[in-house]
Design an enzyme around this catalytic site. Structure first.
Site, mmCIF file in Angstrom:
data_model
loop_
_atom_site.group_PDB
_atom_site.id
_atom_site.type_symbol
_atom_site.label_atom_id
_atom_site.label_comp_id
_atom_site.label_asym_id
_atom_site.label_seq_id
_atom_site.Cartn_x
_atom_site.Cartn_y
_atom_site.Cartn_z
ATOM 1 N N CYS A 9 0.864 -1.181 0.000
ATOM 2 C CA CYS A 9 0.000 0.000 0.000
ATOM 3 C C CYS A 9 0.904 1.235 0.000
ATOM 4 O O CYS A 9 2.066 1.144 -0.399
ATOM 5 C CB CYS A 9 -0.973 -0.016 1.187
ATOM 6 S SG CYS A 9 -0.181 0.003 2.809
ATOM 7 N N ASN A 12 2.290 1.415 4.386
ATOM 8 C CA ASN A 12 2.587 0.139 5.072
ATOM 9 C C ASN A 12 2.269 0.217 6.574
ATOM 10 O O ASN A 12 2.934 -0.418 7.390
ATOM 11 C CB ASN A 12 4.041 -0.304 4.834
ATOM 12 C CG ASN A 12 4.339 -1.756 5.243
ATOM 13 O OD1 ASN A 12 5.451 -2.072 5.612
ATOM 14 N ND2 ASN A 12 3.353 -2.643 5.190
ATOM 15 N N CYS A 14 -1.423 0.704 7.370
ATOM 16 C CA CYS A 14 -2.871 0.431 7.491
ATOM 17 C C CYS A 14 -3.283 -0.789 6.653
ATOM 18 O O CYS A 14 -3.536 -1.871 7.192
ATOM 19 C CB CYS A 14 -3.699 1.651 7.067
ATOM 20 S SG CYS A 14 -3.445 3.108 8.122
ATOM 21 N N ARG A 15 -3.356 -0.626 5.345
ATOM 22 C CA ARG A 15 -3.962 -1.679 4.519
ATOM 23 C C ARG A 15 -3.066 -2.889 4.322
ATOM 24 O O ARG A 15 -3.502 -4.033 4.509
ATOM 25 C CB ARG A 15 -4.359 -1.087 3.152
ATOM 26 C CG ARG A 15 -5.482 -0.086 3.249
ATOM 27 C CD ARG A 15 -5.617 0.725 1.986
ATOM 28 N NE ARG A 15 -4.464 1.605 1.786
ATOM 29 C CZ ARG A 15 -4.245 2.342 0.725
ATOM 30 N NH1 ARG A 15 -5.105 2.284 -0.284
ATOM 31 N NH2 ARG A 15 -3.179 3.117 0.645
ATOM 32 N N SER A 16 -1.806 -2.673 3.916
ATOM 33 C CA SER A 16 -0.980 -3.861 3.626
ATOM 34 C C SER A 16 -0.597 -4.649 4.880
ATOM 35 O O SER A 16 -0.544 -5.885 4.813
ATOM 36 C CB SER A 16 0.243 -3.506 2.771
ATOM 37 O OG SER A 16 1.110 -2.618 3.410
ATOM 38 N N ASP A 126 -8.142 3.850 1.095
ATOM 39 C CA ASP A 126 -7.189 4.309 2.107
ATOM 40 C C ASP A 126 -7.973 4.831 3.316
ATOM 41 O O ASP A 126 -8.718 5.796 3.197
ATOM 42 C CB ASP A 126 -6.347 5.425 1.479
ATOM 43 C CG ASP A 126 -5.294 5.965 2.420
ATOM 44 O OD1 ASP A 126 -5.321 5.604 3.612
ATOM 45 O OD2 ASP A 126 -4.449 6.745 1.955
#
Ligand code: 4NP
Length: 162
Positions: A9, A12, A14-16, A126
């Site tokens: 993401c 690195n 939050c999402r990934s 995001d």
């Protein structure tokens, strides 16, 4: 252990990392932790060395995922040698990765939600500047795509529990 999966993401944090923790849990549940290497990274460098965002960790913990040991890092050229599946959370991440991709990369560079079923979204939104519900939405999408990715890896690589 010859398959590597890298989730990417922007930051690195939050999402990934969410995808990283969820996918590792899916692998462990199927006895496949030894068959697939998992990592995550960001296209940006602002958060290198940091643990996942507290809101990400809290949302994940409510569903039983412990992300506290993960630390952010930036995507590096060697990732294209170490990982056969490089999966981006959104289109901007994917565009940035395409610019970094060496011509010799023979793996798959794709949107992670390519593997999700029954969702209209193509990108994991995001959540960084939004409210708490955004972090739960990330988890919903990531869990869905993680299941689809695992099924695909098991099928295409004939993975067996060990
Ligand atoms: P991520 O979320 O890409 O899912 O880790 C973000 C984290 C930090 C920022 C943006 C997105 N930031 O602008 O610092």
């Amino acid at each position: 252990m010859n398959i590597g999966v890298l989730f990417v993401c922007l930051g690195n944090i939050c999402r990934s990392p969410t995808a990283h923790g969820v996918f590792e849990q899916r692998l462990a549940r199927r006895g496949l932790s030894g068959a697939v290497r998992v990592d995550s990274a960001g296209t940006g460098d602002w958060h290198i060395g940091r643990a996942p965002d507290p809101r990400t960790q809290a949302a994940a913990a409510r569903r039983g995922y412990d992300l506290s040991a993960l630390r952010a890092r930036q995507v590096e050229p060697g990732d294209f040698q170490r990982f056969q599946y490089i999966l981006a959370m959104d289109g901007e991440n994917l565009r940035n990765l395409r610019q970094l991709r060496p011509a010799a990369f023979g793996g798959e560079l794709n949107l992670f939600l390519h593997y999700a079923e029954g969702v209209a979204e193509r990108e994991v939104p995001d959540p960084y500047y939004g409210g708490a519900e955004g972090f739960d939405r990330v988890l919903d999408l990531v869990e869905n795509a993680a299941d689809g990715l695992l099924d695909r890896l098991v099928r295409d690589h004939a993975l067996r529990a060990c």
